[in-house]
Design an enzyme around this catalytic site. Sequence first.
Site, PDB file in Angstrom:
ATOM      1  N   TYR A  37      -1.309   1.234  -4.512  1.00  0.00           N
ATOM      2  CA  TYR A  37      -0.239   0.500  -3.816  1.00  0.00           C
ATOM      3  C   TYR A  37       1.125   0.904  -4.361  1.00  0.00           C
ATOM      4  CZ  TYR A  37       3.140  -3.251  -3.086  1.00  0.00           C
ATOM      5  OH  TYR A  37       4.296  -3.944  -2.808  1.00  0.00           O
ATOM      6  N   SER A  38       1.297   0.799  -5.689  1.00  0.00           N
ATOM      7  CA  SER A  38       2.633   1.062  -6.230  1.00  0.00           C
ATOM      8  C   SER A  38       3.012   2.531  -6.099  1.00  0.00           C
ATOM      9  CB  SER A  38       2.755   0.577  -7.674  1.00  0.00           C
ATOM     10  OG  SER A  38       1.746   1.105  -8.494  1.00  0.00           O
ATOM     11  N   LYS A  75       4.347   2.887  -2.617  1.00  0.00           N
ATOM     12  CA  LYS A  75       5.698   2.323  -2.487  1.00  0.00           C
ATOM     13  C   LYS A  75       6.716   3.240  -3.187  1.00  0.00           C
ATOM     14  CE  LYS A  75       6.788  -1.216  -0.957  1.00  0.00           C
ATOM     15  NZ  LYS A  75       7.192  -1.598   0.444  1.00  0.00           N
ATOM     16  N   GLY A 109      -6.773  -0.649 -13.946  1.00  0.00           N
ATOM     17  CA  GLY A 109      -5.365  -0.212 -14.017  1.00  0.00           C
ATOM     18  C   GLY A 109      -4.381  -1.369 -13.981  1.00  0.00           C
ATOM     19  N   THR A 154       9.399  -2.801  -4.380  1.00  0.00           N
ATOM     20  CA  THR A 154       8.782  -3.672  -5.384  1.00  0.00           C
ATOM     21  C   THR A 154       9.120  -3.224  -6.801  1.00  0.00           C
ATOM     22  OG1 THR A 154       6.619  -4.285  -6.277  1.00  0.00           O
ATOM     23  CG2 THR A 154       6.701  -2.215  -5.105  1.00  0.00           C
ATOM     24  N   ASP A 155       8.975  -4.155  -7.745  1.00  0.00           N
ATOM     25  CA  ASP A 155       9.156  -3.792  -9.158  1.00  0.00           C
ATOM     26  C   ASP A 155       7.964  -2.993  -9.687  1.00  0.00           C
ATOM     27  OD1 ASP A 155       7.260  -5.831  -9.249  1.00  0.00           O
ATOM     28  OD2 ASP A 155       8.320  -7.061 -10.722  1.00  0.00           O
ATOM     29  N   GLU A 156       6.851  -3.007  -8.935  1.00  0.00           N
ATOM     30  CA  GLU A 156       5.641  -2.323  -9.442  1.00  0.00           C
ATOM     31  C   GLU A 156       5.831  -0.817  -9.556  1.00  0.00           C
ATOM     32  OE1 GLU A 156       1.825  -3.444  -8.076  1.00  0.00           O
ATOM     33  OE2 GLU A 156       2.366  -5.535  -7.848  1.00  0.00           O
TER      34      GLU A 156
HETATM   35  P1  NAD Z   1       2.461  -8.931   3.873  1.00  0.00           P
HETATM   36  O1  NAD Z   1       1.235  -8.135   3.568  1.00  0.00           O
HETATM   37  O2  NAD Z   1       2.403 -10.411   3.871  1.00  0.00           O
HETATM   38  O3  NAD Z   1       3.016  -8.516   5.317  1.00  0.00           O
HETATM   39  C1  NAD Z   1       3.116  -7.182   5.733  1.00  0.00           C
HETATM   40  C2  NAD Z   1       3.399  -7.164   7.222  1.00  0.00           C
HETATM   41  O4  NAD Z   1       3.544  -5.789   7.622  1.00  0.00           O
HETATM   42  C3  NAD Z   1       2.263  -7.747   8.079  1.00  0.00           C
HETATM   43  O5  NAD Z   1       2.781  -8.610   9.053  1.00  0.00           O
HETATM   44  C4  NAD Z   1       1.623  -6.518   8.713  1.00  0.00           C
HETATM   45  O6  NAD Z   1       1.043  -6.762   9.991  1.00  0.00           O
HETATM   46  C5  NAD Z   1       2.815  -5.573   8.822  1.00  0.00           C
HETATM   47  N1  NAD Z   1       2.410  -4.161   8.882  1.00  0.00           N
HETATM   48  C6  NAD Z   1       1.491  -3.531   8.089  1.00  0.00           C
HETATM   49  N2  NAD Z   1       1.382  -2.246   8.457  1.00  0.00           N
HETATM   50  C7  NAD Z   1       2.263  -2.048   9.476  1.00  0.00           C
HETATM   51  C8  NAD Z   1       2.635  -0.916  10.260  1.00  0.00           C
HETATM   52  N3  NAD Z   1       2.065   0.280  10.074  1.00  0.00           N
HETATM   53  N4  NAD Z   1       3.570  -1.071  11.206  1.00  0.00           N
HETATM   54  C9  NAD Z   1       4.152  -2.291  11.418  1.00  0.00           C
HETATM   55  N5  NAD Z   1       3.833  -3.389  10.729  1.00  0.00           N
HETATM   56  C10 NAD Z   1       2.908  -3.274   9.753  1.00  0.00           C
HETATM   57  O7  NAD Z   1       3.574  -8.400   2.874  1.00  0.00           O
HETATM   58  P2  NAD Z   1       4.738  -9.202   2.148  1.00  0.00           P
HETATM   59  O8  NAD Z   1       4.190  -9.832   0.936  1.00  0.00           O
HETATM   60  O9  NAD Z   1       5.466 -10.000   3.145  1.00  0.00           O
HETATM   61  O10 NAD Z   1       5.643  -7.974   1.660  1.00  0.00           O
HETATM   62  C11 NAD Z   1       6.662  -7.448   2.499  1.00  0.00           C
HETATM   63  C12 NAD Z   1       7.291  -6.256   1.816  1.00  0.00           C
HETATM   64  O11 NAD Z   1       7.818  -6.649   0.563  1.00  0.00           O
HETATM   65  C13 NAD Z   1       6.313  -5.127   1.518  1.00  0.00           C
HETATM   66  O12 NAD Z   1       6.965  -3.910   1.738  1.00  0.00           O
HETATM   67  C14 NAD Z   1       5.980  -5.295   0.048  1.00  0.00           C
HETATM   68  O13 NAD Z   1       5.649  -4.056  -0.541  1.00  0.00           O
HETATM   69  C15 NAD Z   1       7.288  -5.833  -0.472  1.00  0.00           C
HETATM   70  N6  NAD Z   1       7.192  -6.704  -1.649  1.00  0.00           N
HETATM   71  C16 NAD Z   1       6.340  -7.767  -1.672  1.00  0.00           C
HETATM   72  C17 NAD Z   1       6.319  -8.614  -2.777  1.00  0.00           C
HETATM   73  C18 NAD Z   1       5.417  -9.813  -2.848  1.00  0.00           C
HETATM   74  O14 NAD Z   1       5.331 -10.441  -3.906  1.00  0.00           O
HETATM   75  N7  NAD Z   1       4.729 -10.200  -1.780  1.00  0.00           N
HETATM   76  C19 NAD Z   1       7.171  -8.363  -3.858  1.00  0.00           C
HETATM   77  C20 NAD Z   1       8.014  -7.249  -3.813  1.00  0.00           C
HETATM   78  C21 NAD Z   1       8.027  -6.438  -2.698  1.00  0.00           C
HETATM   79  O1  DAU Z   2       5.462  -7.371  -8.360  1.00  0.00           O
HETATM   80  C1  DAU Z   2       5.605  -7.351  -6.975  1.00  0.00           C
HETATM   81  C2  DAU Z   2       4.248  -7.260  -6.324  1.00  0.00           C
HETATM   82  O2  DAU Z   2       3.625  -8.526  -6.498  1.00  0.00           O
HETATM   83  C3  DAU Z   2       4.308  -6.881  -4.856  1.00  0.00           C
HETATM   84  O3  DAU Z   2       4.833  -5.599  -4.725  1.00  0.00           O
HETATM   85  C4  DAU Z   2       2.911  -6.931  -4.226  1.00  0.00           C
HETATM   86  O4  DAU Z   2       3.019  -6.694  -2.825  1.00  0.00           O
HETATM   87  C5  DAU Z   2       2.328  -8.297  -4.465  1.00  0.00           C
HETATM   88  O5  DAU Z   2       1.004  -8.344  -3.976  1.00  0.00           O
HETATM   89  C6  DAU Z   2       2.332  -8.647  -5.943  1.00  0.00           C
HETATM   90  O6  DAU Z   2       1.406  -7.828  -6.680  1.00  0.00           O
HETATM   91  P1  DAU Z   2       0.467  -8.426  -7.835  1.00  0.00           P
HETATM   92  O7  DAU Z   2      -0.715  -7.558  -7.991  1.00  0.00           O
HETATM   93  O8  DAU Z   2       1.272  -8.738  -9.047  1.00  0.00           O
HETATM   94  O9  DAU Z   2       0.089  -9.839  -7.126  1.00  0.00           O
HETATM   95  P2  DAU Z   2      -1.282 -10.654  -7.059  1.00  0.00           P
HETATM   96  O10 DAU Z   2      -0.954 -11.992  -6.492  1.00  0.00           O
HETATM   97  O11 DAU Z   2      -2.364  -9.875  -6.417  1.00  0.00           O
HETATM   98  O12 DAU Z   2      -1.657 -10.834  -8.597  1.00  0.00           O
HETATM   99  C7  DAU Z   2      -0.775 -11.501  -9.482  1.00  0.00           C
HETATM  100  C8  DAU Z   2      -1.412 -11.467 -10.864  1.00  0.00           C
HETATM  101  O13 DAU Z   2      -2.583 -12.309 -10.848  1.00  0.00           O
HETATM  102  C9  DAU Z   2      -1.902 -10.091 -11.290  1.00  0.00           C
HETATM  103  O14 DAU Z   2      -1.709  -9.955 -12.676  1.00  0.00           O
HETATM  104  C10 DAU Z   2      -3.379 -10.106 -10.963  1.00  0.00           C
HETATM  105  C11 DAU Z   2      -3.759 -11.565 -11.180  1.00  0.00           C
HETATM  106  N1  DAU Z   2      -4.851 -12.086 -10.322  1.00  0.00           N
HETATM  107  C12 DAU Z   2      -4.756 -11.905  -8.980  1.00  0.00           C
HETATM  108  C13 DAU Z   2      -5.751 -12.380  -8.148  1.00  0.00           C
HETATM  109  C14 DAU Z   2      -5.678 -12.162  -6.659  1.00  0.00           C
HETATM  110  C15 DAU Z   2      -5.905 -12.773 -10.902  1.00  0.00           C
HETATM  111  O15 DAU Z   2      -5.967 -12.960 -12.119  1.00  0.00           O
HETATM  112  N2  DAU Z   2      -6.886 -13.245 -10.065  1.00  0.00           N
HETATM  113  C16 DAU Z   2      -6.867 -13.053  -8.730  1.00  0.00           C
HETATM  114  O16 DAU Z   2      -7.820 -13.500  -8.032  1.00  0.00           O
END
Ligand code: NAD
Ligand code: DAU
Length: 357
Positions: free
Chosen positions: A160-161, A164, A293, A134-136
């Site tokens: 989380y970050s 990662k 944070g 992730t970019d985080e």
């Molecule tokens: P998600 O939470 O939707 O899915 C995660 C999946 O991993 C789930 O199906 C869960 O059951 C599985 N999982 C969790 N723990 C596990 C374990 N110990 N063993 C096997 N499987 C397990 O996540 P996502 O949004 O699809 O993100 C996927 C990847 O991309 C993650 O590594 C996340 O950090 C990264 N990422 C996500 C975003 C985003 O915006 N969603 C952005 C950048 C990077």
């Molecule tokens: O940047 C990549 C990341 O993006 C991934 O690594 C993470 O897995 C993914 O969850 C996501 O993280 P964010 O924290 O940026 O995503 P989220 O959708 O939780 O929040 C997006 C923005 O919106 C953030 O600034 C927090 C804000 N937010 C979020 C929720 C859930 C709100 O204002 N209200 C809310 O209820």
Amino acid sequence: MLTALVTGGAGFIGANFILLSRKNQWLNVINLDKLTYASNLENLAELQGDRNYHFVQGDIGNVELVSYLLNKYQPDAIINFAAESHVDRSIFSPQIFIQTNVVGTFNLLEAARFYLQKLSPQKQQKFRFLHVSTDEVYGSLQLHESAFREDTAYAPNSPYSASKAAADHFVRAYYHTYGLPTLTTNSSNNYGMRQFPEKLIPLTILNALDCKSLPIYGDGKNIRDWLYVIDHCEAIYLVLQNGKLGENYNIGGLNEQTNLTVVKKICAIIDELAPKSNFCHSSLITFVPDRPGHDRRYAIDCSKIRRDLGWHPQENFDSGLRKTVQWYLDNSDWVNQVRSGAYVNWLQQNYGNRNAK
Ligand code: NAD
Ligand code: DAU
């Protein structure tokens, strides 16, 4: 066609990646997923009967199971999507983030290292370990600062970050120490179909459709760089094919938006696609106390992947958002299934004490 062990493939990005891999005949897939709350096997229902797709329920941290799968299926790649992925949950319960994202990734690297040693030189040459990050990990930007590059220093601010970032460091170390052929991708915020409704965009869509309040943390001016999930999947496949071993690739949407803008855009689309007479969904917007944070701004400089691999995001944010809203409107069974008791408990835990400001 190559075979890949894809982890976390029942989640949002992993499922989209597997569906594209099978549709476009990119890869044969073994999907290893623990099936946490964030997963949904319904995501992959259309692959029933596909002989080149196998699902296994299990933990990436289980070295025995992973080694068994590697020996059995002899994959050419491991693509690690599995993670705990929600920042707010990492604030309430950081431990599982360390367990899965750090220890789990470490164990997966160990299993990959032992597997690699047993492969023929020809197979060793082909093998790839692609870690999805992730970019985080780069921390938070001020408005005037330039976007994250691959050489930006890591500065994670949430559990989380931090988890990662730790995993990324282990991936790097396994390349340098053991010669494991690794690749790491660092992407910005994804949106699109099949995203669990704890994240901003699907939460806003479903709350708005139900006429529930739309919680915005702080002043709503935090900025994210939104990337359509299909663009992300295509980038990952390109990195898998042509990425330079041991390197990181930043993947972004070239699409910085404040949270308030995103939520207002969703409201405008819902006003049009699911209108209620004399009602603007934006009237549901509610400012609530901030996330501790809370990173102010993320922005990705993706010139490396553009220059070296020819990738750039295809989807326009307005049309991507419209498609996403339409998907949630068209898939009420999926929506009803994920909004189980556990989801209601989560809403209570995260929003119960966040009274409107
Ligand atoms: P998600 O939470 O939707 O899915 C995660 C999946 O991993 C789930 O199906 C869960 O059951 C599985 N999982 C969790 N723990 C596990 C374990 N110990 N063993 C096997 N499987 C397990 O996540 P996502 O949004 O699809 O993100 C996927 C990847 O991309 C993650 O590594 C996340 O950090 C990264 N990422 C996500 C975003 C985003 O915006 N969603 C952005 C950048 C990077
Ligand atoms: O940047 C990549 C990341 O993006 C991934 O690594 C993470 O897995 C993914 O969850 C996501 O993280 P964010 O924290 O940026 O995503 P989220 O959708 O939780 O929040 C997006 C923005 O919106 C953030 O600034 C927090 C804000 N937010 C979020 C929720 C859930 C709100 O204002 N209200 C809310 O209820």
